[in-house]
Design a protein around this motif. Structure first.
Motif, PDB file in Angstrom:
ATOM      1  N   TYR A  87      -6.096   8.844   0.551  1.00 16.21           N
ATOM      2  CA  TYR A  87      -4.932   8.512   1.362  1.00 16.21           C
ATOM      3  C   TYR A  87      -3.672   8.832   0.577  1.00 16.21           C
ATOM      4  N   ARG A  88      -2.619   9.198   1.315  1.00 14.21           N
ATOM      5  CA  ARG A  88      -1.348   9.504   0.670  1.00 14.21           C
ATOM      6  C   ARG A  88      -0.206   9.159   1.620  1.00 14.21           C
ATOM      7  N   ARG A  89       0.880   8.684   1.040  1.00 14.09           N
ATOM      8  CA  ARG A  89       2.081   8.425   1.840  1.00 14.09           C
ATOM      9  C   ARG A  89       2.497   9.731   2.509  1.00 14.09           C
ATOM     10  N   ALA A  90       2.842   9.656   3.779  1.00 11.70           N
ATOM     11  CA  ALA A  90       3.128  10.857   4.560  1.00 11.70           C
ATOM     12  C   ALA A  90       4.609  11.121   4.755  1.00 11.70           C
ATOM     13  N   PHE A  91       5.463  10.321   4.135  1.00  9.86           N
ATOM     14  CA  PHE A  91       6.882  10.456   4.464  1.00  9.86           C
ATOM     15  C   PHE A  91       7.772  10.340   3.233  1.00  9.86           C
ATOM     16  N   GLU A  92       8.946  10.913   3.388  1.00 10.23           N
ATOM     17  CA  GLU A  92      10.024  10.725   2.413  1.00 10.23           C
ATOM     18  C   GLU A  92      10.980   9.649   2.899  1.00 10.23           C
ATOM     19  N   SER A  93      11.199   9.616   4.220  1.00  8.50           N
ATOM     20  CA  SER A  93      12.083   8.599   4.779  1.00  8.50           C
ATOM     21  C   SER A  93      11.657   8.268   6.204  1.00  8.50           C
ATOM     22  N   ILE A 128       0.835  -1.206   0.000  1.00 13.11           N
ATOM     23  CA  ILE A 128       0.000   0.000   0.000  1.00 13.11           C
ATOM     24  C   ILE A 128       0.867   1.251   0.000  1.00 13.11           C
ATOM     25  N   VAL A 129       1.875   1.290   0.863  1.00 13.11           N
ATOM     26  CA  VAL A 129       2.763   2.454   0.937  1.00 13.11           C
ATOM     27  C   VAL A 129       3.465   2.682  -0.403  1.00 13.11           C
ATOM     28  N   GLU A 130       3.911   1.612  -1.030  1.00 14.59           N
ATOM     29  CA  GLU A 130       4.590   1.735  -2.320  1.00 14.59           C
ATOM     30  C   GLU A 130       3.648   2.256  -3.401  1.00 14.59           C
ATOM     31  N   PHE A 131       2.368   1.924  -3.316  1.00 19.55           N
ATOM     32  CA  PHE A 131       1.393   2.383  -4.300  1.00 19.55           C
ATOM     33  C   PHE A 131       1.041   3.869  -4.118  1.00 19.55           C
ATOM     34  N   LEU A 132       1.109   4.377  -2.904  1.00 15.32           N
ATOM     35  CA  LEU A 132       0.578   5.704  -2.598  1.00 15.32           C
ATOM     36  C   LEU A 132       1.504   6.872  -2.948  1.00 15.32           C
ATOM     37  N   ASP A 133       1.936   6.942  -4.198  1.00 16.60           N
ATOM     38  CA  ASP A 133       2.681   8.123  -4.653  1.00 16.60           C
ATOM     39  C   ASP A 133       1.773   9.335  -4.759  1.00 16.60           C
ATOM     40  N   GLU A 134       0.547   9.105  -5.148  1.00 13.48           N
ATOM     41  CA  GLU A 134      -0.456  10.162  -5.316  1.00 13.48           C
ATOM     42  C   GLU A 134      -1.660   9.834  -4.434  1.00 13.48           C
ATOM     43  N   PRO A 135      -2.455  10.842  -4.055  1.00  9.14           N
ATOM     44  CA  PRO A 135      -3.649  10.565  -3.265  1.00  9.14           C
ATOM     45  C   PRO A 135      -4.562   9.569  -3.980  1.00  9.14           C
ATOM     46  N   ALA A 136      -5.144   8.651  -3.202  1.00  7.82           N
ATOM     47  CA  ALA A 136      -6.012   7.627  -3.774  1.00  7.82           C
ATOM     48  C   ALA A 136      -7.081   7.240  -2.758  1.00  7.82           C
ATOM     49  N   THR A 137      -8.243   6.848  -3.255  1.00  5.02           N
ATOM     50  CA  THR A 137      -9.302   6.327  -2.397  1.00  5.02           C
ATOM     51  C   THR A 137      -8.939   4.901  -1.985  1.00  5.02           C
ATOM     52  N   ALA A 138      -9.655   4.381  -0.994  1.00  3.81           N
ATOM     53  CA  ALA A 138      -9.401   3.013  -0.545  1.00  3.81           C
ATOM     54  C   ALA A 138      -9.615   2.023  -1.694  1.00  3.81           C
ATOM     55  N   GLY A 139     -10.632   2.253  -2.508  1.00  5.82           N
ATOM     56  CA  GLY A 139     -10.879   1.372  -3.650  1.00  5.82           C
ATOM     57  C   GLY A 139      -9.741   1.399  -4.643  1.00  5.82           C
ATOM     58  N   GLU A 140      -9.220   2.588  -4.922  1.00  3.22           N
ATOM     59  CA  GLU A 140      -8.080   2.709  -5.835  1.00  3.22           C
ATOM     60  C   GLU A 140      -6.840   2.035  -5.256  1.00  3.22           C
TER      61      GLU A 140
END
Length: 133
Positions: free
Chosen positions: A86-92, A33-45
């Motif tokens: 949802y979106r990844r919240a971190f760079e590292s 999931i974290v790897e997929f979340l480069d851009e904001p996405a819904t739970a379905g996406e």
């Protein structure tokens, strides 16, 4: 920005519990999931893109939000259903020990775009001018 929506972000400036961070990153579905979340996405996406069942996706997104690794943003529409992205919240992410030997999780946030910063300011202003509603 749509004037018919009110955005609410889960961004937090508190460093997360290192056990929650390590636990989330040790989970295969959470990592996908974290790897997929480069851009904001819904739970379905997210479920489709990360190839994780939708019911599992909701649980894993909650786990990632609680760990401070993913932010959730809900656009509460005046007409229609609210949409949560949802979106990844971190760079590292680093796990370190402090001077007493206790574990610390250091989550370095991603840079927000100018549009995201402006929208956050407008949301804050609307909340303040409506008496905290």
């Amino acid at each position: 920005m749509n004037t018919d929506s009110l955005a609410v972000d889960s961004d937090s400036h508190v460093q997360p519990d290192p056990r929650a961070v390590v636990g989330a990153l040790a989970d295969d579905d959470c990592r996908d999931i974290v790897e997929f979340l480069d851009e904001p996405a819904t739970a379905g996406e997210v479920a489709d893109g990360a190839e994780v069942p939708l019911s599992t996706t909701y649980r894993k997104l909650d786990q990632l939000v609680d760990a401070g690794l993913v932010t959730e943003r809900t656009d509460a529409l005046r007409r229609g259903q609210p949409t949560t992205r949802y979106r990844r919240a971190f760079e590292s992410v680093r796990v370190e020990t402090d001077d007493d030997g206790a574990l610390e999780a250091v989550v370095e946030g991603r840079a927000r775009t100018a549009d995201e910063r402006l929208e956050s300011l407008w949301t804050e202003l609307r909340t303040e001018t409506r008496g905290g509603r």
